[in-house]
Structure formats: structure tokens, C-alpha cells
Design a protein around this motif. Structure first.
Motif, PDB file in Angstrom:
ATOM      1  N   UNK A   1       0.832  -1.215   0.000  1.00 14.75           N
ATOM      2  CA  UNK A   1       0.000   0.000   0.000  1.00 14.75           C
ATOM      3  C   UNK A   1       0.862   1.258   0.000  1.00 14.75           C
ATOM      4  N   UNK A   2       1.958   1.251   0.733  1.00 12.41           N
ATOM      5  CA  UNK A   2       2.859   2.409   0.738  1.00 12.41           C
ATOM      6  C   UNK A   2       3.412   2.653  -0.668  1.00 12.41           C
ATOM      7  N   UNK A   3       3.811   1.582  -1.336  1.00  8.79           N
ATOM      8  CA  UNK A   3       4.328   1.726  -2.700  1.00  8.79           C
ATOM      9  C   UNK A   3       3.238   2.237  -3.642  1.00  8.79           C
ATOM     10  N   UNK A   4       2.064   1.668  -3.526  1.00  2.00           N
ATOM     11  CA  UNK A   4       0.984   2.026  -4.446  1.00  2.00           C
ATOM     12  C   UNK A   4       0.591   3.491  -4.264  1.00  2.00           C
ATOM     13  N   UNK A   5       0.525   3.945  -3.007  1.00  4.99           N
ATOM     14  CA  UNK A   5       0.170   5.344  -2.745  1.00  4.99           C
ATOM     15  C   UNK A   5       1.227   6.293  -3.280  1.00  4.99           C
ATOM     16  N   UNK A   6       2.477   5.837  -3.320  1.00  2.87           N
ATOM     17  CA  UNK A   6       3.567   6.675  -3.824  1.00  2.87           C
ATOM     18  C   UNK A   6       3.753   6.546  -5.330  1.00  2.87           C
ATOM     19  N   UNK A   7       2.886   5.772  -5.989  1.00  2.00           N
ATOM     20  CA  UNK A   7       3.013   5.572  -7.434  1.00  2.00           C
ATOM     21  C   UNK A   7       4.230   4.746  -7.792  1.00  2.00           C
TER      22      UNK A   7
ATOM     23  N   UNK B   1       1.081  -3.213 -14.671  1.00  2.99           N
ATOM     24  CA  UNK B   1       0.307  -2.644 -13.568  1.00  2.99           C
ATOM     25  C   UNK B   1      -0.022  -3.710 -12.531  1.00  2.99           C
ATOM     26  N   UNK B   2      -0.098  -3.271 -11.298  1.00  2.00           N
ATOM     27  CA  UNK B   2      -0.482  -4.150 -10.201  1.00  2.00           C
ATOM     28  C   UNK B   2      -1.978  -4.427 -10.293  1.00  2.00           C
ATOM     29  N   UNK B   3      -2.340  -5.693 -10.439  1.00  2.00           N
ATOM     30  CA  UNK B   3      -3.753  -6.059 -10.554  1.00  2.00           C
ATOM     31  C   UNK B   3      -4.404  -6.268  -9.201  1.00  2.00           C
TER      32      UNK B   3
ATOM     33  N   UNK C   1      13.723  -8.703 -15.361  1.00  2.00           N
ATOM     34  CA  UNK C   1      14.573  -8.917 -14.190  1.00  2.00           C
ATOM     35  C   UNK C   1      15.051  -7.614 -13.567  1.00  2.00           C
ATOM     36  N   UNK C   2      15.561  -6.702 -14.388  1.00  2.00           N
ATOM     37  CA  UNK C   2      16.083  -5.444 -13.832  1.00  2.00           C
ATOM     38  C   UNK C   2      14.980  -4.636 -13.153  1.00  2.00           C
ATOM     39  N   UNK C   3      13.854  -4.504 -13.835  1.00  2.00           N
ATOM     40  CA  UNK C   3      12.751  -3.729 -13.261  1.00  2.00           C
ATOM     41  C   UNK C   3      12.214  -4.389 -11.994  1.00  2.00           C
ATOM     42  N   UNK C   4      12.193  -5.713 -11.995  1.00  2.00           N
ATOM     43  CA  UNK C   4      11.679  -6.380 -10.808  1.00  2.00           C
ATOM     44  C   UNK C   4      12.662  -6.274  -9.650  1.00  2.00           C
ATOM     45  N   UNK C   5      13.950  -6.300  -9.957  1.00  2.00           N
ATOM     46  CA  UNK C   5      14.940  -6.099  -8.901  1.00  2.00           C
ATOM     47  C   UNK C   5      14.771  -4.742  -8.238  1.00  2.00           C
ATOM     48  N   UNK C   6      14.511  -3.705  -9.044  1.00  2.00           N
ATOM     49  CA  UNK C   6      14.283  -2.364  -8.491  1.00  2.00           C
ATOM     50  C   UNK C   6      13.004  -2.334  -7.664  1.00  2.00           C
ATOM     51  N   UNK C   7      11.959  -2.996  -8.149  1.00  2.00           N
ATOM     52  CA  UNK C   7      10.702  -3.059  -7.400  1.00  2.00           C
ATOM     53  C   UNK C   7      10.905  -3.777  -6.073  1.00  2.00           C
ATOM     54  N   UNK C   8      11.652  -4.886  -6.098  1.00  2.00           N
ATOM     55  CA  UNK C   8      11.914  -5.639  -4.869  1.00  2.00           C
ATOM     56  C   UNK C   8      12.668  -4.779  -3.856  1.00  2.00           C
ATOM     57  N   UNK C   9      13.607  -3.960  -4.327  1.00  2.00           N
ATOM     58  CA  UNK C   9      14.342  -3.073  -3.425  1.00  2.00           C
ATOM     59  C   UNK C   9      13.409  -2.028  -2.811  1.00  2.00           C
TER      60      UNK C   9
ATOM     61  N   UNK D   1      -3.650   8.505   2.542  1.00  2.00           N
ATOM     62  CA  UNK D   1      -3.524   8.008   1.173  1.00  2.00           C
ATOM     63  C   UNK D   1      -3.126   6.533   1.156  1.00  2.00           C
ATOM     64  N   UNK D   2      -2.239   6.152   2.078  1.00  2.00           N
ATOM     65  CA  UNK D   2      -1.799   4.756   2.133  1.00  2.00           C
ATOM     66  C   UNK D   2      -2.915   3.842   2.620  1.00  2.00           C
ATOM     67  N   UNK D   3      -3.727   4.310   3.551  1.00  2.00           N
ATOM     68  CA  UNK D   3      -4.870   3.508   3.997  1.00  2.00           C
ATOM     69  C   UNK D   3      -5.868   3.322   2.862  1.00  2.00           C
ATOM     70  N   UNK D   4      -6.049   4.369   2.066  1.00  3.45           N
ATOM     71  CA  UNK D   4      -6.948   4.267   0.924  1.00  3.45           C
ATOM     72  C   UNK D   4      -6.400   3.254  -0.081  1.00  3.45           C
ATOM     73  N   UNK D   5      -5.092   3.304  -0.322  1.00  2.00           N
ATOM     74  CA  UNK D   5      -4.476   2.346  -1.236  1.00  2.00           C
ATOM     75  C   UNK D   5      -4.591   0.926  -0.683  1.00  2.00           C
ATOM     76  N   UNK D   6      -4.451   0.778   0.620  1.00  2.40           N
ATOM     77  CA  UNK D   6      -4.564  -0.550   1.231  1.00  2.40           C
ATOM     78  C   UNK D   6      -5.968  -1.110   1.061  1.00  2.40           C
TER      79      UNK D   6
END
Length: 290
Positions: free
Chosen positions: A210-216, A224-226, A251-259, A274-279
Motif C-alpha cells: 500500500x505504501x508503494x501504491x500510494x507513492x506511485x 500494472x499491479x492487478x 529482471x532489472x525492473x523487478x529487482x528495483x521493485x523488490x528493493x 492516502x496509504x490507507x486508501x491504497x490498502x
């Protein structure tokens, strides 16, 4: 009821026999095992995979192969060469899958070589769990392109070969991404997805997502996250990605996402509005597998 009657009832009450009781519900049945996320991935996500484990039986060390699925949906197989196989993707599970697999493992080990376990034993609260049996220190999930590991070089008759070919043709193409553990690209029909089994408790993982999603910051490249699955106490977010791209290209993009996720999961402050709304949005799109 008088005191004498109550005392008599207490004397005649029999203790509960755990071997006659169904196991209690366990929210995270594979918690405490090496590679908890790998167990969940093999149980719910990947179609054809194996992993080796060790355990102790009657004081002697033994080995077994855990498989996603076995022929004819057998729970177990004691091959003619002595190899033990137990399957995770079987029907009729109890409220504690760890106890189910442990009791299937013991039942399979008791078979004569060359015999399949065609039906899982009844799971009871008195039986052991995997956490009680296994001595293995890791759980290395190996993906396969098909189910040839069922036979491993053994001769098949025409009917058996045709059955194996049909199973291989029906498999969902799945590739493990190298940039994070238990992240899998898969193709279902004409669409492709990345599914990631997170090793954290599902509530903590949902907060971080949710924190990630609220921060775009929850996208995977252009993917996109389904939403997410909830499976055995863990969270499995799902991204839809470009169907024309090769799995390794993520792989590269997912490594950055994982970080980014690792940073977010380490934050302990309360969620913002905003994060609660995303959650709430993520939770509304969750599907519980177990």
C-alpha cells in the motif's frame, strides 16, 4: 447438580484422544520451515516443480522429493528405485497442510518400492507436522518445463507416454525471475503475469504494498499491479506485463521493485490517509487461496 454428582462426572470424563481429533486451523502452516515462501509457491503458484528435503524416520536419515503434483493426483509415490515423492497440490486438505504433508510422507515411506499412495491418510491432531519431521536446512525450488521428472528415464508404454505428453501440453508456461526469490512470470492464454510470493506475514506485506501504491511506485515497468492472492498467511501480488516481452526482460525492473518493497516493509510508522486508501483498494481485490 450436587457436588457429589459433579465429582463423579469429573472422575468418569475421558481425556481427549488427539488421534481422533481433526487438526486445528493454522494460518501460516509452513511458518518455521526453511523457504516458507517456496512451500506456498509450490502449493499454489507453480505448476511443475520439485525440491529435495531430508527427514528422520525411526532414527535413520531419509530423503524425499517434494513435487507440485504427481501422476493421477497421487498424494505420494514410492518409486521402484526407492525414491520417495510427496505432492503438495492435492485435494481434501485439512486445516493444517503442514500436518497433511507430514502424514502423507510417513505413509509413502511405509509403502513397498514401486507403489503409489492413491489416497492421502486421514490427518489427525495427533500426527506430526513437517516442522517435527524435517531436518533439511534449505528448500530449493526447481522449476520444470514439464512433468518428465515423474519418470526420469524410465520406459513408458504407449498409453503412459501419451498421458505424459497430454500433461506437458496442458502446463502453464512459468519462469522464475532471477532478481527476487519466488517471483514467477507465467503465461495464461494470451496474457502474461508476474506473481511474487512475499515471505512476510500478509498484513505487513499488504501495508508495504500500500505504501508503494500510494507513492506511485508499485508498477513493474509498464506492467500494472492487478491485486493479490492471500495464500497460507502470505501475500502474492500479481502484475500484468507485456505479453510480447521475454521473461528475462523484467529482471532489472523487478529487482528495483523488490528493493523498493524491502524499504517499504521496514517502515513501522502508521499508514497515512492516502496509504490507507491504497490498502483498502488492494484488499478489495484480494482473493484468498487458502
Amino acid at each position: 447438580m450436587g457436588k457429589a454428582s459433579r465429582r463423579k462426572g469429573e472422575r468418569t470424563r475421558q481425556p481427549i484422544d488427539p488421534t481422533q481429533q481433526s487438526p486445528a486451523y493454522v494460518r501460516r502452516p509452513y511458518e518455521g520451515l526453511p523457504g516458507e515462501a517456496g512451500w506456498v509457491a509450490m502449493r499454489e503458484i507453480v505448476p511443475a516443480a520439485t525440491a529435495s528435503v531430508t527427514f528422520t524416520l525411526d532414527g535413520a536419515p531419509r530423503e524425499a522429493t517434494v513435487a507440485s503434483v504427481l501422476p493421477l493426483a497421487w498424494p505420494g509415490l514410492h518409486r521402484a528405485d526407492g525414491t520417495l515423492f510427496v505432492a503438495l497440490q492435492t485435494g481434501g486438505a485439512s486445516s493444517d497442510p503442514s500436518r497433511d504433508v507430514a502424514q502423507t510422507l510417513l505413509a509413502t515411506a511405509a509403502l513397498e518400492p514401486g507403489e503409489p499412495l492413491t489416497a492421502a491418510p486421514r490427518t489427525t491432531a495427533g500426527g506430526p507436522r513437517l516442522q517435527d519431521l524435517l531436518t533439511t536446512t534449505d528448500f530449493d525450488v526447481q522449476l520444470h518445463d514439464g512433468f518428465d521428472f515423474w519418470v526420469e528415464g524410465q520406459e513408458l508404454d504407449a498409453e503412459g507416454a501419451a498421458s505424459l505428453q497430454r500433461a506437458n501440453e496442458a502446463i502453464t508456461p512459468t519462469v522464475a525471475l532471477s532478481s527476487a526469490e519466488h517471483a514467477y512470470w507465467c503465461r495464461i492464454g494470451a496474457r502474461t503475469y508476474v506473481r511474487w510470493v512475499l515471505p512476510h506475514d500478509e498484513d505487513k506485506a499488504t501495508d508495504a504494498l500500500a505504501r508503494l501504491h500510494a507513492a506511485g511506485a508499485s508498477s513493474l515497468d509498464e506492467g500494472r499491479l492487478l491485486g493479490a492472492f492471500r495464500a497460507h498467511g502470505l501475500l502474492v501480488p500479481v502484475w500484468e506485463v507485456d505479453a510480447d516481452a521475454e521473461p528475462a526482460s523484467f529482471d532489472d525492473a523487478f529487482g528495483a521493485l523488490a528493493a523498493r518493497f524491502d524499504d517499504a516493509v521496514g517502515i513501522d510508522t502508521p499508514l497515512t490517509v492516502e496509504e490507507r486508501r491504497a490498502r483498502s483498494g488492494i484488499s478489495s481485490r484480494q482473493i484468498t487461496l487458502r
